[in-house]
Design an enzyme around this catalytic site. Structure first.
Site, PDB file in Angstrom:
ATOM      1  N   ARG A   1      59.130  31.576  45.348  1.00 31.73           N
ATOM      2  CA  ARG A   1      59.704  30.973  44.613  1.00 31.73           C
ATOM      3  C   ARG A   1      59.999  29.689  44.565  1.00 31.73           C
ATOM      4  O   ARG A   1      60.666  29.379  42.841  1.00 31.73           O
ATOM      5  CB  ARG A   1      60.650  32.104  43.824  1.00 31.73           C
ATOM      6  CG  ARG A   1      60.615  33.245  42.618  1.00 31.73           C
ATOM      7  CD  ARG A   1      61.669  34.116  42.142  1.00 31.73           C
ATOM      8  NE  ARG A   1      61.514  34.693  41.313  1.00 31.73           N
ATOM      9  CZ  ARG A   1      61.664  36.248  41.297  1.00 31.73           C
ATOM     10  NH1 ARG A   1      60.813  36.965  41.649  1.00 31.73           N
ATOM     11  NH2 ARG A   1      61.601  36.531  39.785  1.00 31.73           N
TER      12      ARG A   1
ATOM     13  N   ARG B   1      67.137  33.507  33.373  1.00 25.87           N
ATOM     14  CA  ARG B   1      65.468  33.642  34.149  1.00 25.87           C
ATOM     15  C   ARG B   1      64.533  32.778  33.503  1.00 25.87           C
ATOM     16  O   ARG B   1      63.490  32.399  34.682  1.00 25.87           O
ATOM     17  CB  ARG B   1      65.550  34.961  34.753  1.00 25.87           C
ATOM     18  CG  ARG B   1      65.983  35.621  35.059  1.00 25.87           C
ATOM     19  CD  ARG B   1      66.246  37.144  35.049  1.00 25.87           C
ATOM     20  NE  ARG B   1      64.458  38.225  34.755  1.00 25.87           N
ATOM     21  CZ  ARG B   1      63.936  39.180  34.533  1.00 25.87           C
ATOM     22  NH1 ARG B   1      64.704  39.613  33.956  1.00 25.87           N
ATOM     23  NH2 ARG B   1      63.204  40.028  34.988  1.00 25.87           N
TER      24      ARG B   1
ATOM     25  N   LYS C   1      52.675  40.345  36.473  1.00 25.84           N
ATOM     26  CA  LYS C   1      52.355  40.399  37.885  1.00 25.84           C
ATOM     27  C   LYS C   1      52.723  41.884  38.780  1.00 25.84           C
ATOM     28  O   LYS C   1      51.559  42.258  39.162  1.00 25.84           O
ATOM     29  CB  LYS C   1      53.525  39.716  38.632  1.00 25.84           C
ATOM     30  CG  LYS C   1      53.878  38.145  38.207  1.00 25.84           C
ATOM     31  CD  LYS C   1      54.680  37.506  39.213  1.00 25.84           C
ATOM     32  CE  LYS C   1      55.985  37.899  38.863  1.00 25.84           C
ATOM     33  NZ  LYS C   1      56.777  37.024  37.110  1.00 25.84           N
TER      34      LYS C   1
ATOM     35  N   ARG D   1      65.466  51.503  32.961  1.00 29.01           N
ATOM     36  CA  ARG D   1      65.393  49.833  32.868  1.00 29.01           C
ATOM     37  C   ARG D   1      66.097  48.687  33.671  1.00 29.01           C
ATOM     38  O   ARG D   1      66.848  49.639  33.962  1.00 29.01           O
ATOM     39  CB  ARG D   1      65.696  49.908  30.963  1.00 29.01           C
ATOM     40  CG  ARG D   1      64.379  50.555  30.331  1.00 29.01           C
ATOM     41  CD  ARG D   1      65.302  50.359  28.833  1.00 29.01           C
ATOM     42  NE  ARG D   1      64.191  51.351  27.886  1.00 29.01           N
ATOM     43  CZ  ARG D   1      63.394  51.062  27.355  1.00 29.01           C
ATOM     44  NH1 ARG D   1      62.986  49.703  27.453  1.00 29.01           N
ATOM     45  NH2 ARG D   1      62.602  52.151  26.921  1.00 29.01           N
TER      46      ARG D   1
ATOM     47  N   ARG E   1      59.904  46.763  28.371  1.00 27.56           N
ATOM     48  CA  ARG E   1      59.959  47.217  29.866  1.00 27.56           C
ATOM     49  C   ARG E   1      60.319  48.114  30.209  1.00 27.56           C
ATOM     50  O   ARG E   1      61.970  48.223  30.401  1.00 27.56           O
ATOM     51  CB  ARG E   1      59.715  46.232  31.530  1.00 27.56           C
ATOM     52  CG  ARG E   1      59.664  46.735  32.540  1.00 27.56           C
ATOM     53  CD  ARG E   1      59.404  45.364  33.223  1.00 27.56           C
ATOM     54  NE  ARG E   1      60.505  43.921  33.190  1.00 27.56           N
ATOM     55  CZ  ARG E   1      60.184  42.710  33.420  1.00 27.56           C
ATOM     56  NH1 ARG E   1      58.953  42.946  34.724  1.00 27.56           N
ATOM     57  NH2 ARG E   1      60.804  42.364  34.060  1.00 27.56           N
TER      58      ARG E   1
HETATM   59  P1  ADP Z   1      60.066  39.585  37.349  1.00 24.02           P
HETATM   60  O1  ADP Z   1      59.055  40.463  37.970  1.00 24.02           O
HETATM   61  O2  ADP Z   1      60.668  39.705  35.784  1.00 24.02           O
HETATM   62  O3  ADP Z   1      59.841  38.323  37.258  1.00 24.02           O
HETATM   63  P2  ADP Z   1      61.417  40.435  39.565  1.00 24.02           P
HETATM   64  O4  ADP Z   1      61.769  41.083  40.111  1.00 24.02           O
HETATM   65  O5  ADP Z   1      60.760  39.810  40.383  1.00 24.02           O
HETATM   66  O6  ADP Z   1      61.509  39.412  38.283  1.00 24.02           O
HETATM   67  O7  ADP Z   1      62.602  39.348  40.405  1.00 24.02           O
HETATM   68  C1  ADP Z   1      64.359  39.608  40.139  1.00 24.02           C
HETATM   69  C2  ADP Z   1      65.473  38.748  40.151  1.00 24.02           C
HETATM   70  O8  ADP Z   1      65.706  38.963  42.086  1.00 24.02           O
HETATM   71  C3  ADP Z   1      65.168  37.484  40.508  1.00 24.02           C
HETATM   72  O9  ADP Z   1      65.529  37.229  38.863  1.00 24.02           O
HETATM   73  C4  ADP Z   1      65.427  36.724  41.596  1.00 24.02           C
HETATM   74  O10 ADP Z   1      67.334  37.020  41.102  1.00 24.02           O
HETATM   75  C5  ADP Z   1      65.685  38.038  42.934  1.00 24.02           C
HETATM   76  N1  ADP Z   1      64.671  37.244  43.277  1.00 24.02           N
HETATM   77  C6  ADP Z   1      63.304  37.842  43.098  1.00 24.02           C
HETATM   78  N2  ADP Z   1      63.016  37.362  44.285  1.00 24.02           N
HETATM   79  C7  ADP Z   1      62.605  36.786  44.911  1.00 24.02           C
HETATM   80  C8  ADP Z   1      62.388  34.985  45.526  1.00 24.02           C
HETATM   81  N3  ADP Z   1      61.109  34.852  46.114  1.00 24.02           N
HETATM   82  N4  ADP Z   1      64.313  34.484  45.566  1.00 24.02           N
HETATM   83  C9  ADP Z   1      64.781  33.967  45.225  1.00 24.02           C
HETATM   84  N5  ADP Z   1      64.849  35.549  43.979  1.00 24.02           N
HETATM   85  C10 ADP Z   1      64.538  36.437  44.024  1.00 24.02           C
HETATM   86  P1  ADP Z   2      56.262  40.954  36.007  1.00 23.58           P
HETATM   87  O1  ADP Z   2      56.654  41.786  37.310  1.00 23.58           O
HETATM   88  O2  ADP Z   2      55.692  39.857  36.296  1.00 23.58           O
HETATM   89  O3  ADP Z   2      57.447  40.403  35.170  1.00 23.58           O
HETATM   90  P2  ADP Z   2      55.646  43.276  34.718  1.00 23.58           P
HETATM   91  O4  ADP Z   2      54.201  43.818  35.312  1.00 23.58           O
HETATM   92  O5  ADP Z   2      56.644  43.917  34.840  1.00 23.58           O
HETATM   93  O6  ADP Z   2      56.019  41.985  34.851  1.00 23.58           O
HETATM   94  O7  ADP Z   2      55.008  43.616  32.824  1.00 23.58           O
HETATM   95  C1  ADP Z   2      56.209  43.343  31.774  1.00 23.58           C
HETATM   96  C2  ADP Z   2      56.159  44.074  30.890  1.00 23.58           C
HETATM   97  O8  ADP Z   2      54.754  43.458  30.618  1.00 23.58           O
HETATM   98  C3  ADP Z   2      55.766  45.760  31.483  1.00 23.58           C
HETATM   99  O9  ADP Z   2      56.693  46.745  30.376  1.00 23.58           O
HETATM  100  C4  ADP Z   2      53.858  45.857  31.347  1.00 23.58           C
HETATM  101  O10 ADP Z   2      53.534  47.090  31.197  1.00 23.58           O
HETATM  102  C5  ADP Z   2      53.523  45.094  30.414  1.00 23.58           C
HETATM  103  N1  ADP Z   2      52.558  44.150  30.592  1.00 23.58           N
HETATM  104  C6  ADP Z   2      52.098  43.725  31.347  1.00 23.58           C
HETATM  105  N2  ADP Z   2      50.742  42.889  31.187  1.00 23.58           N
HETATM  106  C7  ADP Z   2      50.693  43.365  29.757  1.00 23.58           C
HETATM  107  C8  ADP Z   2      49.281  42.518  28.565  1.00 23.58           C
HETATM  108  N3  ADP Z   2      48.662  41.943  29.542  1.00 23.58           N
HETATM  109  N4  ADP Z   2      49.686  42.373  27.481  1.00 23.58           N
HETATM  110  C9  ADP Z   2      51.158  43.367  26.806  1.00 23.58           C
HETATM  111  N5  ADP Z   2      52.043  44.261  28.209  1.00 23.58           N
HETATM  112  C10 ADP Z   2      51.720  43.846  29.118  1.00 23.58           C
END
Ligand code: ADP
Ligand code: ADP
Ligand code: ZN
Length: 213
Positions: free
Chosen positions: A88, A172, A13, A160, A127
């Site tokens: 979410r 998660r 995302k 990280r 990541r």
């Molecule tokens: P990822 O990109 O790995 O899905 P996020 O960075 O979006 O993770 O979110 C990290 C954490 O922040 C989540 O595991 C949750 O605890 C909290 N969080 C983020 N967005 C929301 C939301 N819309 N509602 C509730 N908790 C959230």
């Molecule tokens: P999200 O915001 O959904 O949690 P991220 O955009 O942070 O996910 O992506 C998670 C990890 O995977 C990052 O390290 C990113 O560089 C890598 N990544 C994202 N898209 C791809 C893809 N299509 N193929 C391989 N790795 C990816």
């Protein structure tokens, strides 16, 4: 252009939001980033969110709805926004529709990115991001062109996330399946949902997203 990027943790995302932001000149609203900033700042919200995030649970809907409602009212959202990590829960999705209706705005598309569970864990485990500009990277899939130097800003500091460890990732993913996946039919029912295969390479996923818009 008002968009939602929907998908499990590690689906890509944030990665795709960065490309869309550059393409359309609209901001990425990442609730995860907002919460991490609040935790770093030590604000009231940050204090409430810290242990919840470390456990892989969701921060209460009321707090998140308030946060996003304030954010989309800001001037930089006048031409649109990309929601990354919100909504979410069904309650958040309904509250978003209400706040958009109040502002006479509509969602253009909800883009659901699907990725296999094994690949999600691999993506999250590798990541990291630039501390200075936030650009996201991956040890294997998206390393900086020059090792140790950010492609975008030349910075040399990377970080990280504390919650990107194996145990929290499992929690998660479970939270995603239980509380977030149920909003997919909510958006599918009225034709706002589009699905993208997130297993392809970063560039190809981005091309598929742009082709939908
Ligand atoms: P990822 O990109 O790995 O899905 P996020 O960075 O979006 O993770 O979110 C990290 C954490 O922040 C989540 O595991 C949750 O605890 C909290 N969080 C983020 N967005 C929301 C939301 N819309 N509602 C509730 N908790 C959230
Ligand atoms: P999200 O915001 O959904 O949690 P991220 O955009 O942070 O996910 O992506 C998670 C990890 O995977 C990052 O390290 C990113 O560089 C890598 N990544 C994202 N898209 C791809 C893809 N299509 N193929 C391989 N790795 C990816
Ligand atoms: Zn940088």
């Amino acid at each position: 252009m008002n968009l939602i990027l929907l998908g499990p943790p590690g689906a890509g995302k944030g990665t795709q939001a960065q490309r869309l932001m550059a393409h359309y000149g609209i901001p990425q609203l990442s609730t995860g980033e907002m919460l991490r900033a609040a935790v770093a700042e030590g604000s009231d919200l940050g204090k409430q969110a810290k242990s919840i995030m470390e456990a892989g649970d969701l921060v209460p809907d009321g707090l998140m709805i308030q946060l996003i409602s304030q954010r989309i009212g800001r001037e930089d959202c006048a031409n649109g926004f990309i929601l990354d990590g919100f909504p979410r829960t069904t309650a958040q999705a309904e509250a978003l529709d209400a706040m958009l209706a109040e502002r006479e705005l509509q969602l253009d598309k909800v883009i659901a990115i699907s990725v296999d569970e094994e690949a999600l864990i691999e993506r999250i485990s590798g990541r990291f991001s630039c501390t200075d500009c936030g650009t996201g990277y991956h040890d294997s899939f998206k390393p900086p062109a020059v090792e140790g130097v950010c492609d975008e800003c030349g910075g040399k500091n990377f970080e990280r996330r504390k919650d990107d460890n194996r145990e929290t990732v499992q929690a998660r993913l479970q939270t995603y399946h239980q509380q977030t996946a149920p909003i997919i039919p909510y958006y599918d029912a009225d034709g706002r949902l589009a699905r993208v295969d997130g297993m392809a390479e970063i560039r190809a996923v981005g091309d598929a997203v742009l082709a939908l818009l």
